[in-house]
Write a protein that holds these residues in place. Structure first.
Motif, PDB file in Angstrom:
ATOM      1  N   SER A  85       0.862  -1.140  -0.159  1.00  0.00           N
ATOM      2  CA  SER A  85      -0.211  -0.053  -0.127  1.00  0.00           C
ATOM      3  C   SER A  85       0.814   1.376  -0.030  1.00  0.00           C
ATOM      4  N   VAL A  86       2.160   1.194   0.582  1.00  0.00           N
ATOM      5  CA  VAL A  86       2.943   2.266   0.341  1.00  0.00           C
ATOM      6  C   VAL A  86       4.388   1.594   0.332  1.00  0.00           C
ATOM      7  N   GLY A  87       5.273   2.463   0.055  1.00  0.00           N
ATOM      8  CA  GLY A  87       6.718   2.167  -0.223  1.00  0.00           C
ATOM      9  C   GLY A  87       7.673   2.562   0.910  1.00  0.00           C
ATOM     10  N   GLY A  88       8.972   2.059   0.647  1.00  0.00           N
ATOM     11  CA  GLY A  88      10.022   2.462   1.954  1.00  0.00           C
ATOM     12  C   GLY A  88      11.350   2.082   1.187  1.00  0.00           C
ATOM     13  N   THR A  89      12.431   2.202   2.284  1.00  0.00           N
ATOM     14  CA  THR A  89      13.774   2.019   1.667  1.00  0.00           C
ATOM     15  C   THR A  89      14.234   0.597   2.532  1.00  0.00           C
ATOM     16  N   GLY A  90      13.602  -0.031   3.195  1.00  0.00           N
ATOM     17  CA  GLY A  90      13.879  -1.217   3.813  1.00  0.00           C
ATOM     18  C   GLY A  90      12.526  -2.190   4.142  1.00  0.00           C
ATOM     19  N   ALA A  91      12.503  -3.195   4.211  1.00  0.00           N
ATOM     20  CA  ALA A  91      11.476  -4.306   4.514  1.00  0.00           C
ATOM     21  C   ALA A  91      11.677  -5.201   5.425  1.00  0.00           C
ATOM     22  N   ARG A  92      10.632  -5.781   5.983  1.00  0.00           N
ATOM     23  CA  ARG A  92      10.801  -7.193   6.849  1.00  0.00           C
ATOM     24  C   ARG A  92       9.671  -7.711   6.983  1.00  0.00           C
ATOM     25  N   VAL A  93       9.410  -9.272   7.249  1.00  0.00           N
ATOM     26  CA  VAL A  93       8.059  -9.920   6.898  1.00  0.00           C
ATOM     27  C   VAL A  93       7.634 -10.512   8.312  1.00  0.00           C
ATOM     28  N   ARG A  94       6.511 -11.011   8.552  1.00  0.00           N
ATOM     29  CA  ARG A  94       5.870 -11.513   9.412  1.00  0.00           C
ATOM     30  C   ARG A  94       5.406 -12.897   8.968  1.00  0.00           C
ATOM     31  N   LEU A  95       5.729 -13.705   9.778  1.00  0.00           N
ATOM     32  CA  LEU A  95       5.520 -15.130   9.328  1.00  0.00           C
ATOM     33  C   LEU A  95       4.547 -15.952  10.433  1.00  0.00           C
ATOM     34  N   SER A  96       3.825 -16.764  10.293  1.00  0.00           N
ATOM     35  CA  SER A  96       2.837 -17.149  11.545  1.00  0.00           C
ATOM     36  C   SER A  96       2.906 -18.825  11.481  1.00  0.00           C
ATOM     37  N   ASN A  97       2.806 -19.411  12.571  1.00  0.00           N
ATOM     38  CA  ASN A  97       2.377 -20.834  12.558  1.00  0.00           C
ATOM     39  C   ASN A  97       1.281 -21.117  13.520  1.00  0.00           C
ATOM     40  N   LEU A  98       0.371 -20.108  13.366  1.00  0.00           N
ATOM     41  CA  LEU A  98      -0.804 -19.795  14.530  1.00  0.00           C
ATOM     42  C   LEU A  98      -1.322 -21.271  14.566  1.00  0.00           C
ATOM     43  N   PHE A  99      -1.807 -21.753  13.407  1.00  0.00           N
ATOM     44  CA  PHE A  99      -2.675 -22.971  13.228  1.00  0.00           C
ATOM     45  C   PHE A  99      -1.839 -24.183  13.299  1.00  0.00           C
ATOM     46  N   PRO A 141       7.620 -21.934  16.711  1.00  0.00           N
ATOM     47  CA  PRO A 141       6.775 -22.871  17.724  1.00  0.00           C
ATOM     48  C   PRO A 141       5.245 -23.017  17.034  1.00  0.00           C
ATOM     49  N   ALA A 142       4.349 -24.356  17.433  1.00  0.00           N
ATOM     50  CA  ALA A 142       3.071 -24.153  17.005  1.00  0.00           C
ATOM     51  C   ALA A 142       2.575 -23.033  17.788  1.00  0.00           C
ATOM     52  N   GLY A 143       1.541 -22.294  17.113  1.00  0.00           N
ATOM     53  CA  GLY A 143       0.929 -20.997  17.787  1.00  0.00           C
ATOM     54  C   GLY A 143       1.683 -19.643  17.810  1.00  0.00           C
ATOM     55  N   GLY A 144       2.962 -19.808  17.288  1.00  0.00           N
ATOM     56  CA  GLY A 144       3.696 -18.854  17.197  1.00  0.00           C
ATOM     57  C   GLY A 144       3.963 -18.145  15.859  1.00  0.00           C
ATOM     58  N   GLU A 145       4.574 -16.791  16.045  1.00  0.00           N
ATOM     59  CA  GLU A 145       4.968 -16.053  14.812  1.00  0.00           C
ATOM     60  C   GLU A 145       6.226 -15.635  15.172  1.00  0.00           C
ATOM     61  N   VAL A 146       7.012 -14.918  13.846  1.00  0.00           N
ATOM     62  CA  VAL A 146       8.237 -14.277  14.127  1.00  0.00           C
ATOM     63  C   VAL A 146       8.318 -13.201  13.008  1.00  0.00           C
ATOM     64  N   THR A 147       9.113 -12.254  13.356  1.00  0.00           N
ATOM     65  CA  THR A 147       9.304 -11.238  12.182  1.00  0.00           C
ATOM     66  C   THR A 147      10.888 -11.144  11.971  1.00  0.00           C
ATOM     67  N   SER A 148      10.961 -11.125  10.628  1.00  0.00           N
ATOM     68  CA  SER A 148      12.301 -11.191  10.273  1.00  0.00           C
ATOM     69  C   SER A 148      13.257 -10.048  10.503  1.00  0.00           C
ATOM     70  N   ASP A 149      14.667 -10.087  10.567  1.00  0.00           N
ATOM     71  CA  ASP A 149      15.512  -8.919  10.408  1.00  0.00           C
ATOM     72  C   ASP A 149      15.168  -8.171   9.212  1.00  0.00           C
ATOM     73  N   ALA A 150      15.473  -6.933   9.396  1.00  0.00           N
ATOM     74  CA  ALA A 150      15.055  -5.976   8.214  1.00  0.00           C
ATOM     75  C   ALA A 150      16.271  -5.950   7.064  1.00  0.00           C
ATOM     76  N   VAL A 151      16.009  -5.848   5.634  1.00  0.00           N
ATOM     77  CA  VAL A 151      16.778  -5.869   4.778  1.00  0.00           C
ATOM     78  C   VAL A 151      16.644  -4.511   3.933  1.00  0.00           C
ATOM     79  N   ARG A 152      17.561  -3.992   3.207  1.00  0.00           N
ATOM     80  CA  ARG A 152      17.574  -2.711   2.564  1.00  0.00           C
ATOM     81  C   ARG A 152      17.135  -3.208   1.104  1.00  0.00           C
ATOM     82  N   LEU A 153      15.818  -2.442   0.807  1.00  0.00           N
ATOM     83  CA  LEU A 153      15.218  -2.604  -0.490  1.00  0.00           C
ATOM     84  C   LEU A 153      14.471  -1.643  -0.844  1.00  0.00           C
ATOM     85  N   ASN A 154      14.646  -1.075  -1.730  1.00  0.00           N
ATOM     86  CA  ASN A 154      13.797   0.176  -2.315  1.00  0.00           C
ATOM     87  C   ASN A 154      12.318  -0.273  -2.904  1.00  0.00           C
TER      88      ASN A 154
END
Length: 436
Positions: A85-99, A141-154
């Motif tokens: 929806s918007v841009g930036g100069t770095g990125a990171r992602v969120r991954l889930s093992n909720l179910f 872990p089961a039911g958990g989630e994690v956020t990655s480290d950031a990377v430089r990316l336009n």
């Protein structure tokens, strides 16, 4: 002596620059999203050395465990395609093992810009390997989630990103979002950093594991997150075209003069209700809005304001709510959850569904009762009247024909655009809740 003093002064200045840059990295909103001892921290050491902040640019609510995914995707690479929806100069992602019911190990993950819309090929020079706590592998872990480290990316505004994960071992049920209205891809073997999309010859209508993408932005000041059902999920929008009403809202926020500098995060789940969790007969409907508000909305990066578009399924789907006050009370509970975080809530009236197979005059009376309470201004801090925006003036219990997808419940692309146009952008400014 003078020359040595000059060298020392230069060295001191260089060290000061490093310290300031490091402070900016660390102050950018570092947060641990995982659970358990092996859940890594979201480190921002790769974030741009400039003023700015982390803000969510895309999200999807985890809805359920994917059917027939008992062992996960061992020895497979999943390439999710998502739209910013918007841009930036770095990125990171969120991954889930909720179910999930066992730990999910990902040994290789990446993010890249798509070479073309909805295409699994990465744009030249954009592929970045993701790390987690400065490690290339992570176990969620089961039911958990994690956020990655950031990377430089336009990262551009309104661009397609490719987020790829590879798991070498069976991981149990896959946490997924079933009605993506976007084609993603799967490949055999570890293809996480393949820039070519050739190996990704299996198409998928789902988003798997991925629930969020943040960007480092000096322009966008925060995010608006939308808690909703299939209408927010955009279940009848054109596939791959990003024509959900939240996409149209994001476009308005990017392009209109005096619009608040906000991203838009979609937390819609088809079939979702305010009061009742998805049953064993309809697990894809997800946990109730009351259950998932904190996880899917209030935890989002840079959140400034919440929009709630929910309640129609509480009327239509068994067990049907006959008392409008019960639904209104549930909506007020959602508002209270947001207010405890100091957040403003904009609420939507319930849209027409006359002509739908589930319609009855008694259900229409419940809808009208809920809308009457919402319009009094004592449920939400501000109101967006989607009912008025979409209804047929001659038959107000029905959608206007030009806005009807054909099922008499969900809007067409034109209807979704009309919803976004109905939003008063000024109502999204500021984070202070009103006194209700």
């Amino acid at each position: 002596m003078t020359r040595n003093m000059g060298y020392a002064l230069l060295a001191g200045l260089a060290a000061l620059v490093v310290l300031v840059s490091t402070a900016i990295f660390i102050g950018a909103g570092n947060r641990d999203q995982g659970r358990g001892e092996d859940s890594p921290r979201a480190r921002n050491s790769a974030a741009p050395a400039s003023s700015g902040n982390w803000v969510g640019t895309w999200s999807a609510a985890p809805a359920a465990a994917e059917p027939r995914s008992r062992d996960g995707f061992a020895h497979m690479s999943i390439r999710n395609v998502v739209h910013t929806s918007v841009g930036g100069t770095g990125a990171r992602v969120r991954l889930s093992n909720l179910f999930g019911n066992r730990p999910l190990t990902i040994t290789h993950a990446s993010v890249a810009l798509a070479a073309a819309p909805s295409n699994p090929t990465a744009a030249a020079g954009s592929m970045r390997r993701l790390r987690f706590g400065n490690k290339t592998s992570v176990t969620i872990p089961a039911g958990g989630e994690v956020t990655s480290d950031a990377v430089r990316l336009n990262v551009p505004h309104a661009a397609d990103l490719l987020v790829t994960t590879y798991s070498p071992t069976p991981s149990g049920p896959v946490t997924y979002h079933p009605y993506a209205r976007q084609t993603s891809y799967v490949a055999t073997g570890d293809r996480a950093e393949d820039t070519s999309g050739t190996a990704f010859n299996q198409q998928s209508p789902y988003w798997r594991y991925l629930t969020g993408v943040d960007v480092w932005s000096s322009e966008t000041q925060g995010a608006v997150a939308v808690l909703g059902d299939s209408i927010t999920d955009g279940i009848t929008s054109s596939p791959g075209a990003n024509r959900r009403w939240t996409d149209f809202l994001a476009e308005r926020l990017r392009t209109e003069r005096d619009a608040p500098p906000l991203s838009v995060l979609n937390a819609g789940i088809s079939g979702n209700r305010v009061l009742v969790d998805g049953s064993k007969y309809s697990p894809n409907n997800g946990p109730s809005g009351l259950t998932r508000m904190s996880r899917d909305v209030l935890s989002r990066t840079g959140l400034k304001v919440v929009v709630v578009e929910m309640g129609l399924n509480d009327i239509i789907k068994p067990p049907r709510q006959r008392d409008p006050q019960r639904i209104v009370n549930g909506l007020r509970d959602l508002v209270r959850q947001a207010h405890t975080r100091g957040l403003r809530v904009v609420g939507a009236t319930l849209t027409p569904f006359g002509g739908h197979r589930g319609y009855t005059p008694r259900m229409e009376a419940v809808r009208q009762g809920v809308n009457a309470e919402i319009r009094k201004g004592k449920v939400f801090d501000a109101v967006v009247d989607f009912d008025a925006a979409l209804r047929d003036p001659a038959h107000p219990e029905r959608l206007r024909a030009a806005y009807d997808s054909g099922d008499h419940l969900h809007p067409s692309d034109n209807g979704y655009q009309a919803m976004a146009q109905a939003m008063d952008l000024q109502s999204l400014k500021g984070s202070r809740p009103a006194t209700l």
